[in-house]
Design an enzyme around this catalytic site. Structure first.
Site, PDB file in Angstrom:
ATOM      1  N   HIS A 176      72.896  69.507  53.097  1.00 39.52           N
ATOM      2  CA  HIS A 176      71.710  68.823  52.590  1.00 39.52           C
ATOM      3  C   HIS A 176      70.772  69.752  51.825  1.00 39.52           C
ATOM      4  O   HIS A 176      69.698  69.325  51.401  1.00 39.52           O
ATOM      5  CB  HIS A 176      70.934  68.181  53.741  1.00 39.52           C
ATOM      6  CG  HIS A 176      71.630  67.026  54.382  1.00 39.52           C
ATOM      7  ND1 HIS A 176      72.775  67.178  55.127  1.00 39.52           N
ATOM      8  CD2 HIS A 176      71.344  65.699  54.400  1.00 39.52           C
ATOM      9  CE1 HIS A 176      73.152  65.989  55.588  1.00 39.52           C
ATOM     10  NE2 HIS A 176      72.304  65.083  55.150  1.00 39.52           N
TER      11      HIS A 176
ATOM     12  N   GLU B 185      81.210  58.676  46.782  1.00 36.15           N
ATOM     13  CA  GLU B 185      80.724  59.282  45.544  1.00 36.15           C
ATOM     14  C   GLU B 185      81.753  59.180  44.411  1.00 36.15           C
ATOM     15  O   GLU B 185      81.385  58.976  43.246  1.00 36.15           O
ATOM     16  CB  GLU B 185      80.339  60.740  45.781  1.00 36.15           C
ATOM     17  CG  GLU B 185      79.050  60.934  46.553  1.00 36.15           C
ATOM     18  CD  GLU B 185      79.181  60.614  48.046  1.00 36.15           C
ATOM     19  OE1 GLU B 185      78.131  60.390  48.703  1.00 36.15           O
ATOM     20  OE2 GLU B 185      80.328  60.598  48.545  1.00 36.15           O
TER      21      GLU B 185
END
Length: 324
Positions: free
Chosen positions: A129, A60
């Site tokens: 998540h 990321e």
């Protein structure tokens, strides 16, 4: 008008932005051939090629850092963070670099980077998540932070975000990806940073954003059957916030309940409640109340229903507000 789920509305919005501007490109983990884990970018690599829809390494920080460099060269990159809890390796690039660079260049260098973040619960996923990290970024000066709750907003807001010369954190309520809604392909419902009343009422105002808007609308529908009229305001933009529709609604109803999925402590609900109190104090008939996730890490999937605010918790807050 056409009916489509939010996930397809985002896909259509991205497609239209890429057709309109060859400098728009997409980048992220598995967004090309796979179309992303939620299929938001499905089919776009086939249409626009691997040079404009890039499958990146699982990094990321590298995704955001590369997007910053591309923006400096005149591109308009759109980054996908695969899940909300995966954004933290890129946090330094976003908050220490991307958010500051326009100011550092005294406005001479725009940084039109959009970072798409699926967030929130309701999908029964595992740890990392189902988080709601929006407050970190709304607190960071230099970032615009928005979140659609409905397919029509998703279609237009993603295009408006891409057109912005400032970096935009674009939070997508993953639990709302699949329900369908009407989409007007010809005209946006509102500007990017506008709050909007999505249901009118007279007894109290419910304020929320993203995944909570559907819950607030459900609560208002239940309340109507009990003889109560609740107004619902979709904030839509978390930074900056368009206060006028929120304040006007509370001035009309005299009561407000603010709700979001993120933990309540130092969440966006506290800022919204404080500003309502400052700007509509003499109209309030009760304190502004908050409904939020509990101040604990997001629980295992089997316990998410106990963690996430639902219509019952919202209506309990409404009862307390009306009891004053």
């Amino acid at each position: 008008m056409t009916s489509m789920p939010l996930v397809r509305a985002l896909n259509a919005g991205l497609r239209r932005a890429m057709e309109d501007d060859p400098k728009v490109l997409l980048m992220g983990e598995d967004i090309g051939r796979l179309g992303g884990v939620f299929r938001v970018t499905e089919g776009l690599q086939t249409t626009f090629g691997e040079d404009r829809v890039l499958d990146t390494p699982l990094a990321e920080s590298g995704i955001v850092g590369s997007a910053i460099g591309l923006a400096m060269r005149g591109y308009r990159p759109v980054c996908e963070i695969q899940f909300d809890g995966f954004i933290y390796p890129g946090f330094d690039q976003i908050t220490s670099q991307l958010a500051k660079l326009t100011n550092r260049h005294d406005g001479a260098q725009p940084f039109p980077v959009v970072i798409r973040v699926p967030y929130g619960g309701h999908i029964g996923a595992v740890e990392h998540h189902q988080e709601s990290p929006e407050a970190y970024f709304a607190h960071t000066a230099g970032l615009r932070v928005v979140t659609p709750s409905m397919p029509n907003d998703a279609y237009w807001m993603i295009q408006q975000a891409i057109a912005s010369d400032d970096p935009v954190m674009f939070f997508e309520p993953k639990g709302r990806y699949w329900p369908k809604g009407e989409v007007d392909l010809d005209r946006p419902a509102a500007p990017l940073h506008a709050s909007r009343v999505v249901r009118t009422g007279t007894d109290a105002t419910l304020v929320g954003y993203g995944p909570m808007v559907a819950v607030l609308l459900q609560a208002a529908e239940i309340a109507q059957g009990e003889g109560r009229s609740l107004e619902v305001v979709d904030v839509r933009s978390l930074s900056p916030i368009d206060w006028d529709p929120i304040v006007a609604s509370v001035e009309k109803t005299g009561r407000a309940v603010v709700a979001h999925e993120a933990p309540g402590f130092l969440g966006l609900g506290g800022e919204i409640a404080a500003t309502i109190t400052e700007r509509a104090f003499y109209s309030l008939e009760a304190p502004v109340l908050r409904v939020a996730g509990f101040d604990v890490p997001f629980p295992p999937a089997k316990l998410e229903a106990q963690y996430l605010p639902d219509a019952d918790r919202v209506l309990e807050a409404v009862d307390r507000a009306l009891a004053y």
